[in-house]
Scaffold this motif. Structure first.
Motif, PDB file in Angstrom:
ATOM      1  N   THR A 253       0.160  32.642   0.266  1.00  0.00           N
ATOM      2  CA  THR A 253       1.218  32.210  -0.645  1.00  0.00           C
ATOM      3  C   THR A 253       2.003  33.389  -1.206  1.00  0.00           C
ATOM      4  O   THR A 253       3.215  33.303  -1.411  1.00  0.00           O
ATOM      5  CB  THR A 253       0.605  31.406  -1.815  1.00  0.00           C
ATOM      6  N   MET A 254       1.320  34.530  -1.433  1.00  0.00           N
ATOM      7  CA  MET A 254       1.948  35.668  -2.103  1.00  0.00           C
ATOM      8  C   MET A 254       2.451  36.745  -1.157  1.00  0.00           C
ATOM      9  O   MET A 254       2.987  37.764  -1.602  1.00  0.00           O
ATOM     10  CB  MET A 254       0.955  36.294  -3.103  1.00  0.00           C
ATOM     11  N   LYS A 255       2.292  36.545   0.151  1.00  0.00           N
ATOM     12  CA  LYS A 255       2.710  37.577   1.111  1.00  0.00           C
ATOM     13  C   LYS A 255       4.188  37.919   0.981  1.00  0.00           C
ATOM     14  O   LYS A 255       4.577  39.093   0.989  1.00  0.00           O
ATOM     15  CB  LYS A 255       2.407  37.113   2.539  1.00  0.00           C
ATOM     16  N   LYS A 260       8.513  41.681  -0.586  1.00  0.00           N
ATOM     17  CA  LYS A 260       9.779  41.901  -1.293  1.00  0.00           C
ATOM     18  C   LYS A 260       9.679  43.091  -2.233  1.00  0.00           C
ATOM     19  O   LYS A 260      10.621  43.876  -2.357  1.00  0.00           O
ATOM     20  CB  LYS A 260      10.140  40.635  -2.071  1.00  0.00           C
ATOM     21  N   HIS A 261       8.530  43.240  -2.889  1.00  0.00           N
ATOM     22  CA  HIS A 261       8.352  44.340  -3.842  1.00  0.00           C
ATOM     23  C   HIS A 261       7.687  45.567  -3.217  1.00  0.00           C
ATOM     24  O   HIS A 261       7.330  46.501  -3.922  1.00  0.00           O
ATOM     25  CB  HIS A 261       7.521  43.844  -5.033  1.00  0.00           C
ATOM     26  N   ARG A 262       7.519  45.528  -1.888  1.00  0.00           N
ATOM     27  CA  ARG A 262       6.914  46.651  -1.150  1.00  0.00           C
ATOM     28  C   ARG A 262       5.532  47.003  -1.712  1.00  0.00           C
ATOM     29  O   ARG A 262       5.209  48.155  -1.959  1.00  0.00           O
ATOM     30  CB  ARG A 262       7.842  47.865  -1.195  1.00  0.00           C
ATOM     31  N   VAL A 263       4.744  45.967  -1.923  1.00  0.00           N
ATOM     32  CA  VAL A 263       3.369  46.117  -2.404  1.00  0.00           C
ATOM     33  C   VAL A 263       2.417  45.606  -1.327  1.00  0.00           C
ATOM     34  O   VAL A 263       2.642  44.551  -0.735  1.00  0.00           O
ATOM     35  CB  VAL A 263       3.162  45.332  -3.722  1.00  0.00           C
ATOM     36  N   THR A 264       1.366  46.351  -1.063  1.00  0.00           N
ATOM     37  CA  THR A 264       0.383  45.968  -0.050  1.00  0.00           C
ATOM     38  C   THR A 264      -0.764  45.193  -0.699  1.00  0.00           C
ATOM     39  O   THR A 264      -1.291  45.600  -1.738  1.00  0.00           O
ATOM     40  CB  THR A 264      -0.185  47.227   0.644  1.00  0.00           C
ATOM     41  N   LEU A 289      -2.324  37.381  -8.760  1.00  0.00           N
ATOM     42  CA  LEU A 289      -1.663  38.220  -7.754  1.00  0.00           C
ATOM     43  C   LEU A 289      -0.188  38.412  -8.082  1.00  0.00           C
ATOM     44  O   LEU A 289       0.350  39.523  -7.963  1.00  0.00           O
ATOM     45  CB  LEU A 289      -1.820  37.605  -6.363  1.00  0.00           C
ATOM     46  N   SER A 290       0.463  37.333  -8.494  1.00  0.00           N
ATOM     47  CA  SER A 290       1.877  37.421  -8.852  1.00  0.00           C
ATOM     48  C   SER A 290       2.086  38.409  -9.994  1.00  0.00           C
ATOM     49  O   SER A 290       2.992  39.247  -9.961  1.00  0.00           O
ATOM     50  CB  SER A 290       2.405  36.039  -9.254  1.00  0.00           C
ATOM     51  N   SER A 346      12.870  45.244 -14.494  1.00  0.00           N
ATOM     52  CA  SER A 346      13.632  46.196 -13.696  1.00  0.00           C
ATOM     53  C   SER A 346      13.674  45.791 -12.228  1.00  0.00           C
ATOM     54  O   SER A 346      14.506  46.251 -11.468  1.00  0.00           O
ATOM     55  CB  SER A 346      13.015  47.600 -13.824  1.00  0.00           C
ATOM     56  N   LYS A 347      12.750  44.917 -11.801  1.00  0.00           N
ATOM     57  CA  LYS A 347      12.723  44.440 -10.420  1.00  0.00           C
ATOM     58  C   LYS A 347      13.249  43.010 -10.317  1.00  0.00           C
ATOM     59  O   LYS A 347      13.069  42.338  -9.320  1.00  0.00           O
ATOM     60  CB  LYS A 347      11.292  44.500  -9.860  1.00  0.00           C
TER      61      LYS A 347
END
Length: 350
Positions: A253-255, A260-264, A289-290, A346-347
């Protein structure tokens, strides 16, 4: 059937270009267009004070204004009017920048024909109307939340607090969620192309509107979930489930948000049988996770793991964000409480 009348303010210093656009619009059959032509930005601002229009056609090369600087005074003067930019330059970067600064569409003059011009005007008006509806919904929500919060702060008796809380939830449920659902459905219909194809830039703007509407719908649903839990009306359906499968569902769900936020997302799973409501567990993991993704810097990681602890199972979510100050650890679990959210804002998150 009587064709609808669309009033256009054309800001164009070239009389030949203005005549060409008038001739193009004269060929329209489903709509009637009334075109008011001015040659300067100053004249346009005066005209907007004297008359009502449905849309503005703006040339970027004017005697008293050049380039995208013309957008700001027009938006200040008539914030609810959609603006379609006209230019001789086929420049993708300029097109995107014009949309960021408030224009609804971007047309290259030598590519203009009847179908393209009419579609651009129609979609510009529709997108602006949707944008205004979303803005008004946001403002209404902020005003009502502020009003209800102030009232709750002043309330001294528990019965009065409960009555006001129920009224607030009713407002969110009926007066906010219903129009949001309608707006969301309209945006989705536009994004599918069933009412006509949008330009690439128009699709980008529409995708942003869809994303923010999704967020507002989720916010309303989260508030309703919280009320059901506190009132004891929340229903849990417990059954035997696999902790590893629940983690997989939450991660899937969070992939998109993580990318989008360049988080692994780093996951450590274990096939552990638990007795729980799987939907509620996935919802909790997804929310954690969000939150971790929103407050994590780009190129960082968010970890999700599960392990057995005797007769209990421990789910762990860890991120590389700034963390929560020790003095805020208790207050963040109160209703409508947040620590500094500048990282997420900011994002583009709220």
């Amino acid at each position: 059937m009587v064709a609808s009348l669309v009033k256009i303010l054309l800001i164009e210093d070239s009389l030949a270009e203005a005549r060409f656009l008038q001739e193009v619009l004269n060929g329209a059959k489903l709509e009637q267009f009334s075109l008011v032509h001015v040659k300067r930005l100053g004249e346009a601002l005066n005209q907007l004070q004297q008359d009502d229009f449905d849309v503005i056609l703006l040339d970027l090369t004017l005697p008293d204004s050049q380039g995208l600087q013309s957008l700001h005074p027009l938006i200040q003067c008539a914030p609810s009017l959609p603006i379609v930019v006209l230019t001789n330059t086929n420049d993708d970067q300029l097109a995107i920048e014009s949309l960021r600064k408030g224009a609804q569409d971007y047309l290259v003059k030598r590519q203009v024909n009847l179908e393209l011009l009419v579609r651009s005007l129609r979609y510009a008006i529709e997108r602006k109307q949707i944008s205004e509806a979303l803005r008004e919904a946001n403002e209404t929500l902020e005003i009502r939340v502020a009003e209800r919060t102030a009232q709750l702060t002043k309330a001294h008796e528990l019965l009065e607090v409960e009555r006001m809380k129920d009224e607030f939830i009713s407002i969110v449920s009926h007066e906010l969620r219903t129009p949001l659902t309608s707006i969301h459905a309209s945006l989705r219909l536009l994004s599918t192309g069933q009412v006509g194809q949008l330009s690439e830039q128009g699709q980008q703007i529409l995708d942003i509107a869809v994303t923010n509407t999704d967020r507002l719908v989720r916010l309303a649903n989260d508030i309703l979930d919280l009320e059901r839990i506190e009132s004891g009306k929340s229903v849990t359906i417990q059954k035997t489930c696999d902790a590893a499968e629940l983690i997989v569902q939450a991660v899937e769900t969070m992939k998109a948000m993580a990318a989008k936020h360049r988080v692994t997302l780093s996951v450590t799973t274990a096939s552990i049988s638990i007795w729980a409501d799987p939907d509620k567990v996935v919802q909790i993991l997804t929310n954690l996770l969000s939150n971790g993704i929103k407050f994590s810097p780009p190129q960082s990681k968010v970890w999700l793991a599960v392990e057995a602890k005797g007769k209990e199972v421990l789910f762990t979510v860890k991120d590389q964000g700034r963390g929560i100050p020790a003095e805020k650890l208790e207050s963040v679990f109160e209703r409508f409480q947040q620590v500094d959210v500048s990282d997420s804002r900011s994002k583009g998150e709220c």
